[in-house]
Design an enzyme around this catalytic site. Structure first.
Site, PDB file in Angstrom:
ATOM      1  N   ASP A   1       0.856  -1.186   0.000  1.00 29.31           N
ATOM      2  CA  ASP A   1       0.000   0.000   0.000  1.00 29.31           C
ATOM      3  C   ASP A   1       0.891   1.235   0.000  1.00 29.31           C
ATOM      4  O   ASP A   1       1.686   1.425   0.927  1.00 29.31           O
ATOM      5  CB  ASP A   1      -0.878  -0.061   1.267  1.00 29.31           C
ATOM      6  CG  ASP A   1      -1.825   1.119   1.355  1.00 29.31           C
ATOM      7  OD1 ASP A   1      -1.929   1.879   0.379  1.00 29.31           O
ATOM      8  OD2 ASP A   1      -2.451   1.277   2.421  1.00 29.31           O
TER       9      ASP A   1
ATOM     10  N   ASP B   1      -2.949   2.576  -5.817  1.00 25.14           N
ATOM     11  CA  ASP B   1      -1.769   2.525  -4.939  1.00 25.14           C
ATOM     12  C   ASP B   1      -1.737   1.300  -4.031  1.00 25.14           C
ATOM     13  O   ASP B   1      -1.009   1.274  -3.058  1.00 25.14           O
ATOM     14  CB  ASP B   1      -1.696   3.802  -4.090  1.00 25.14           C
ATOM     15  CG  ASP B   1      -2.726   3.815  -2.976  1.00 25.14           C
ATOM     16  OD1 ASP B   1      -3.834   3.306  -3.200  1.00 25.14           O
ATOM     17  OD2 ASP B   1      -2.413   4.331  -1.887  1.00 25.14           O
ATOM     18  N   GLU B   2      -2.525   0.301  -4.334  1.00 30.26           N
ATOM     19  CA  GLU B   2      -2.611  -0.874  -3.472  1.00 30.26           C
ATOM     20  C   GLU B   2      -2.668  -2.137  -4.297  1.00 30.26           C
ATOM     21  O   GLU B   2      -3.390  -2.190  -5.290  1.00 30.26           O
ATOM     22  CB  GLU B   2      -3.951  -0.833  -2.710  1.00 30.26           C
ATOM     23  CG  GLU B   2      -3.889  -0.433  -1.285  1.00 30.26           C
ATOM     24  CD  GLU B   2      -5.283  -0.530  -0.676  1.00 30.26           C
ATOM     25  OE1 GLU B   2      -5.734  -1.649  -0.440  1.00 30.26           O
ATOM     26  OE2 GLU B   2      -5.902   0.542  -0.473  1.00 30.26           O
TER      27      GLU B   2
HETATM   28 MG   LIG Z   1      -2.312   4.107   0.269  1.00 25.84          MG
END
Ligand SMILES: [Mg+2]
Length: 435
Positions: free
Chosen positions: A19, A111-112
């Protein structure tokens, strides 16, 4: 009560969740090194914070806060317009780095992601922990951003791990540590437990994820059905949710929302903004080779009250012009003359793959085909010379009435690197260092 421990094996499956830490702000700090160590936020164009750097978070500034309020908390705050093009490039590189370790990579969001490392110790001549740590280091040294990583036996546990320590955290939960870890995990941290579920479980006297996992499986299933049973298993270390490797291209809906710098009561201006949003949404939709069956329009007044309408189209549509009459109709019904508006939004729902053309009764196929061909030609021009080079007439109004401040373009939009055109950017964002 169930027997302890849940499992004796360290990693019968090895799944990581990673993350990006304050991802958008971190990317900005990576391409603008002078912003490092400073409170930075993105979201200038909306007037609401989309992402706050850890320096800004330390001052009580977080996502969703109005810019106005944020600047009151920190007058020196660096406020930047969102630059999704660059964020996507970083995202792509992050997932590419993960794919060096395993082809089993799931792009969960920008973003993960998840990566399944199971069975790859021999290939990389190292332990799962070391693999996960190397991946984390690669991201930091190559992209100059940090990710937090969780390593465990299932997606649910890995996700709990990555949230456990942030930023740049690393948390490994091998089989023997699961129970102790779950004892430290409040119910609301579990992926899949929403506020209603947490309230229900609390009513039964549960406090931690461990309290849930030690109940009998039948109890979990009776209370919450299939999902309850699956989460019960995942928390105990049986991997039930596989890492899904398809690239993200299936959207349930696409929406475009724009806030004007100064609220406006000029219907021509508001209409132009709305049409521009419709065009942007359709461009994105066509890029994913989809067409739409349901269109929604929302207008937000200066005082934040808002009205919306939604219609089902009589046939699926991929050409922007084909939907404009319906959008106009909704606009006319929604707008109150003399009222100031601040935001227009369009939502495209019921998306489906763009296949064979369907015609309505009494519709002239030749006309439809002609509009389709024109639309494809416009896309081609815009692809080459920049979005909105060619656009529908109402949005011409905008180029004659350009606003400032929040209409700011991200720097990346105006500054081109050698070898780039407006559409063709180098896939090496770190070359954009301005040192
Ligand atoms: Mg994040």
């Amino acid at each position: 009560m169930s027997e302890f421990p849940f499992t004796l094996q360290s990693y019968p499956q090895a799944i990581i969740h990673f993350d990006g830490d304050a991802f958008f702000a971190a990317v900005e700090q990576s391409i603008h090194p002078h912003l490092k160590g400073q409170p930075v936020v993105t979201g200038k164009e909306r007037g609401i914070i989309a992402c706050a750097s850890y320096e800004a978070k330390a001052l009580g500034i977080s996502r969703g806060l109005s810019l106005h309020e944020a600047i009151r908390l920190c007058p020196k705050l660096k406020v930047l317009p969102s630059d999704y093009e660059t964020y996507s490039l970083y995202s792509k590189r992050m997932f590419d780095i993960a794919r060096r370790y395993t082809p089993m990579v799931e792009e969960y969001s920008i973003d993960e992601g998840f990566a399944d490392l199971t069975g790859l110790r021999r290939v990389h001549h190292t332990s799962y922990e070391e693999m996960a740590r190397r991946f984390q280091k690669d991201i930091q040294s190559e992209l100059d951003i940090t990710v937090s990583v969780g390593l465990s036996l299932t997606k649910s546990l890995a996700k709990l791990g990555s949230k456990f320590r942030k930023p740049a955290g690393f948390t490994a939960i091998p089989g023997a540590d699961i129970e102790n870890f779950l004892k430290l995990t409040p119910l609301d941290k579990v992926w899949g437990f929403g506020p209603n579920t947490v309230a229900l479980l609390t009513k039964y006297g549960l406090k931690t994820a461990c309290d849930y996992a030690v109940r009998p499986e039948e109890w979990a299933e009776k209370l919450m059905g299939k999902i309850g049973r699956e989460l019960w298993g995942e928390l105990r270390g049986s991997s039930l949710y596989p890492v899904v490797t398809e690239e993200k291209s299936s959207y349930c809906s696409i929406s475009k929302c724009k806030t004007f710098t100064a609220p406006s009561s000029n219907p021509e201006f508001i209409w132009a903004k709305l049409v521009r949003n419709v065009e942007s949404a359709f461009i994105k939709m066509r890029r994913y080779k989809l067409r739409v069956r349901k269109v929604g329009v929302m207008l937000r007044r200066q005082d934040y009250r808002q009205d919306g309408l939604e219609i089902r189209l009589s046939r699926p549509v991929a050409v922007t012009r084909d939907v404009i009459p319906a959008v106009r109709e909704m606009f006319e019904q929604l707008i109150e003359r003399g009222t100031a508006y601040r935001t227009t939004m369009v939502v495209l729902g019921k998306l489906e793959p763009d296949g064979e053309q369907q015609y309505e009764l009494f519709e002239a196929p030749a006309q439809v085909e002609k509009r389709r061909a024109l639309s494809d030609a416009v896309d081609a021009v815009n692809e080459r010379y920049g979005k909105h080079t060619l656009s529908l007439a109402p949005s011409l109004f905008l180029s004659q009435n350009r606003q400032t401040a929040r209409d700011d373009q991200p720097q990346r939009k105006s500054a081109l690197l050698g070898g780039e055109t407006r559409r063709q950017r180098l896939r090496i964002p770190r070359l954009f260092l301005n040192v």
